[in-house]
Design a protein around this motif. Structure first.
Motif, mmCIF file in Angstrom:
data_model
loop_
_atom_site.group_PDB
_atom_site.id
_atom_site.type_symbol
_atom_site.label_atom_id
_atom_site.label_comp_id
_atom_site.label_asym_id
_atom_site.label_seq_id
_atom_site.Cartn_x
_atom_site.Cartn_y
_atom_site.Cartn_z
ATOM 1 N N UNK A 145 -7.295 19.056 7.800
ATOM 2 C CA UNK A 145 -6.330 20.066 7.372
ATOM 3 C C UNK A 145 -6.050 19.905 5.884
ATOM 4 N N UNK A 146 -5.823 21.015 5.185
ATOM 5 C CA UNK A 146 -5.251 20.988 3.840
ATOM 6 C C UNK A 146 -3.746 21.137 4.003
ATOM 7 N N UNK A 147 -2.977 20.319 3.264
ATOM 8 C CA UNK A 147 -1.557 20.207 3.608
ATOM 9 C C UNK A 147 -0.678 19.925 2.396
ATOM 10 N N UNK A 181 -6.401 12.588 9.964
ATOM 11 C CA UNK A 181 -5.981 11.657 11.013
ATOM 12 C C UNK A 181 -4.593 11.093 10.734
ATOM 13 N N UNK A 182 -3.914 11.719 9.763
ATOM 14 C CA UNK A 182 -2.601 11.245 9.331
ATOM 15 C C UNK A 182 -2.503 11.120 7.828
ATOM 16 N N UNK A 183 -3.471 11.653 7.099
ATOM 17 C CA UNK A 183 -3.614 11.376 5.668
ATOM 18 C C UNK A 183 -2.530 11.969 4.784
ATOM 19 N N UNK A 184 -1.750 12.917 5.292
ATOM 20 C CA UNK A 184 -0.547 13.381 4.603
ATOM 21 C C UNK A 184 0.670 12.603 5.107
ATOM 22 N N UNK A 185 0.754 12.452 6.425
ATOM 23 C CA UNK A 185 1.969 11.894 7.027
ATOM 24 C C UNK A 185 2.094 10.386 6.826
ATOM 25 N N UNK A 186 0.982 9.647 6.847
ATOM 26 C CA UNK A 186 1.048 8.198 6.635
ATOM 27 C C UNK A 186 1.603 7.874 5.246
ATOM 28 N N UNK A 187 1.022 8.409 4.157
ATOM 29 C CA UNK A 187 1.594 8.083 2.846
ATOM 30 C C UNK A 187 2.982 8.680 2.632
ATOM 31 N N UNK A 230 -0.772 18.766 -3.331
ATOM 32 C CA UNK A 230 -1.728 19.274 -2.354
ATOM 33 C C UNK A 230 -2.631 18.135 -1.895
ATOM 34 N N UNK A 231 -2.637 17.882 -0.586
ATOM 35 C CA UNK A 231 -3.466 16.832 -0.023
ATOM 36 C C UNK A 231 -4.235 17.318 1.182
ATOM 37 N N UNK A 232 -4.781 16.376 1.918
ATOM 38 C CA UNK A 232 -5.498 16.691 3.149
ATOM 39 C C UNK A 232 -5.058 15.726 4.235
ATOM 40 N N UNK A 233 -5.285 16.113 5.488
ATOM 41 C CA UNK A 233 -4.874 15.290 6.631
ATOM 42 C C UNK A 233 -5.883 15.473 7.752
ATOM 43 N N UNK A 249 0.820 -1.204 0.000
ATOM 44 C CA UNK A 249 0.000 0.000 0.000
ATOM 45 C C UNK A 249 0.858 1.260 0.000
ATOM 46 N N UNK A 250 0.316 2.299 -0.596
ATOM 47 C CA UNK A 250 0.945 3.622 -0.555
ATOM 48 C C UNK A 250 0.617 4.358 0.732
ATOM 49 N N UNK A 251 -0.307 3.808 1.544
ATOM 50 C CA UNK A 251 -0.853 4.581 2.654
ATOM 51 C C UNK A 251 -1.901 5.552 2.143
ATOM 52 N N UNK A 252 -2.496 6.294 3.055
ATOM 53 C CA UNK A 252 -3.535 7.221 2.642
ATOM 54 C C UNK A 252 -3.895 8.175 3.780
ATOM 55 N N UNK A 253 -4.800 9.062 3.558
ATOM 56 C CA UNK A 253 -5.642 9.015 2.375
ATOM 57 C C UNK A 253 -5.069 9.764 1.174
ATOM 58 N N UNK A 254 -3.976 10.517 1.369
ATOM 59 C CA UNK A 254 -3.372 11.245 0.240
ATOM 60 C C UNK A 254 -2.360 10.360 -0.473
ATOM 61 N N UNK A 255 -2.760 9.108 -0.745
ATOM 62 C CA UNK A 255 -1.837 8.146 -1.326
ATOM 63 C C UNK A 255 -1.425 8.499 -2.735
#
Length: 435
Positions: A173-175, A138-144, A133-136, A112-118
């Motif tokens: 967050x937008x990140x 619960x970790x959606x930038x940092x996990x992927x 540009x992604x969103x986070x 997996x790439x991780x997510x949600x901004x995989x």
């Protein structure tokens, strides 16, 4: 196929690139990123493109206007390549959806790439654009970012405007995401600032981030070594500890810590996240709900079981926890942790096999607590496992102290350059030095 994009805007990107070329030839460039290719997550409004949220429940309807974040990047001359993949409505920590299928890790496509901004992480790792540009929530930038070996920064809540408002509320967050910390800094400077379309933002402006010398000597680090749920994978632990030791050798004072209220944080997060999922699903026609991700529907069902009193109590508990986190970050210059307690696992699964986890929230408990507390957190590449899979290190700072976090991450990047360039030379856009 890694499956990073839902839409590629060939004609729009070429037109924007040609316009940027003309501006540069005349010395009239709009910004340092004028002409730089970027991507936008398929949850963020991008004028003229079909934003479908990874869902079969959404129809074809090109966005009529840009979200504030996209508007700012476009005004700076960025060239938008297209939209990147997300799980349905960004609800989980891996990237697969009923509409777009499975997104895969560029280091090993079976993972997996991780997510949600995989999709954004895949694009960053493979050089399909420079800024992403992604969103986070619960970790959606940092996990992927961790799983794909790139940089992802969740800013202090409110630094970057969000519009329209998310059903996940003040967790969302937008990140920015990129290959290097310098690129993330430049992108965050463009994204930052108040928009009248986002009522949740503070009315005060955030100062820009500029490069300055950073010395690890005397920096007080709280080493958050154990997540809220479960152990840390032994390889991840060894890789992160070797980096912590290097920071200590560079002069940092490192102390092991636990987060305040750590044992109660998973339930607190679920009480916020599942209610948000329920609100999102409530806005979908009942017939269309049959085509939604079963996991999302299950999360929404749990959210519907929570009473208004349950949710209000959870909000009070969150406020108390946030105040304790502010106090903790008054004692330490930085908190440092693994970004994710485990290495990337099989693509197409929400949890790794044979680990005992029942939801993504359980293996992501180094990331979601910082959404609850609204502090800035940056994931940087930290090493690779014996299978060659990336591991991330997370820098966390006090609310509003994005500069401290990112300048520390920039110094770390300079100490461990090979971790950032191991897939070939990146295109580092350097932040401006302080005057």
């Amino acid at each position: 196929m890694l499956n990073a994009f839902t839409v590629i805007d060939h004609d729009g990107a070429l037109a924007s690139a040609k316009a940027a070329q003309v501006r540069w030839s005349r010395g009239q460039q709009l910004s340092a990123i004028d002409g730089i290719p970027i991507t936008v997550k398929d949850l963020i409004a991008c004028e003229g493109l079909d934003v479908r949220y990874g869902s079969l429940s959404t129809g074809r309807s090109p966005a009529m206007s840009d979200a504030p974040s996209v508007q700012r990047l476009r005004a700076a001359g960025a060239v938008i390549l297209g939209l990147t993949t997300s799980p349905e409505f960004g609800w989980k920590g891996v990237t697969d959806s009923p509409r777009n299928g499975i997104s895969r890790n560029p280091w090993n496509p079976s993972m997996t790439s991780g997510g949600s901004s995989g999709g954004a992480a895949i694009a960053a790792a493979t050089g399909a654009g420079v800024l992403h540009l992604g969103t986070d929530g619960g970790g959606s930038i940092r996990i992927p970012a961790s799983f794909c070996g790139v940089v992802g920064h969740k800013p202090t809540f409110g630094r970057v405007p969000t519009h329209p408002a998310s059903t996940f509320g003040t967790l969302a967050h937008v990140a920015p995401m990129a290959r290097t910390v310098g690129d993330v800094i430049l992108m965050l400077d463009i994204l930052s600032g108040r928009s009248l379309r986002d009522w949740s933002q503070p009315p005060t402006a955030f100062a820009g981030i500029c490069a300055r010398p950073f010395q690890w000597k005397g920096v007080k680090i709280g080493y958050w070594e154990m997540p809220c749920i479960g152990p840390v994978d032994h390889e991840v632990d060894a890789i992160v500890r070797s980096t912590i030791n290097a920071l200590a050798q560079a002069g940092a004072a490192v102390e092991p810590i636990r987060l305040p209220d750590q044992d109660s944080l998973p339930e607190m997060f679920k009480n916020h996240w599942y209610v948000g999922a329920a609100a999102r699903i409530a806005g979908i026609d009942e017939n269309a709900q049959a085509h939604c991700d079963p996991g999302l529907l299950a999360a929404a069902a749990l959210g519907r079981e929570l009473s208004a009193v349950d949710h209000a109590r959870s909000q009070v508990a969150r406020a108390q926890y946030g105040a304790k986190m502010d106090a903790l970050l008054a004692q330490y210059d930085l908190v440092v942790s693994p970004t994710v307690a485990i290495a990337p696992f099989e693509a197409g699964a929400d949890v790794p096999a044979n680990h005992g986890y029942t939801s993504w929230i359980e293996w992501a408990s180094f990331t979601f607590p910082i959404n609850l507390s609204q502090q800035p957190a940056c994931s940087v590449p930290c090493g690779r496992t014996r299978m060659g899979l990336p591991v991330g290190l997370q820098f966390i700072g006090a609310r509003g102290a994005d500069e401290n976090v990112l300048i520390a991450a920039l110094s770390y990047e300079e100490m461990f350059t090979e971790r950032f360039l191991s897939r070939g030379a990146a295109w580092p856009l350097r932040p401006q030095a302080c005057a």
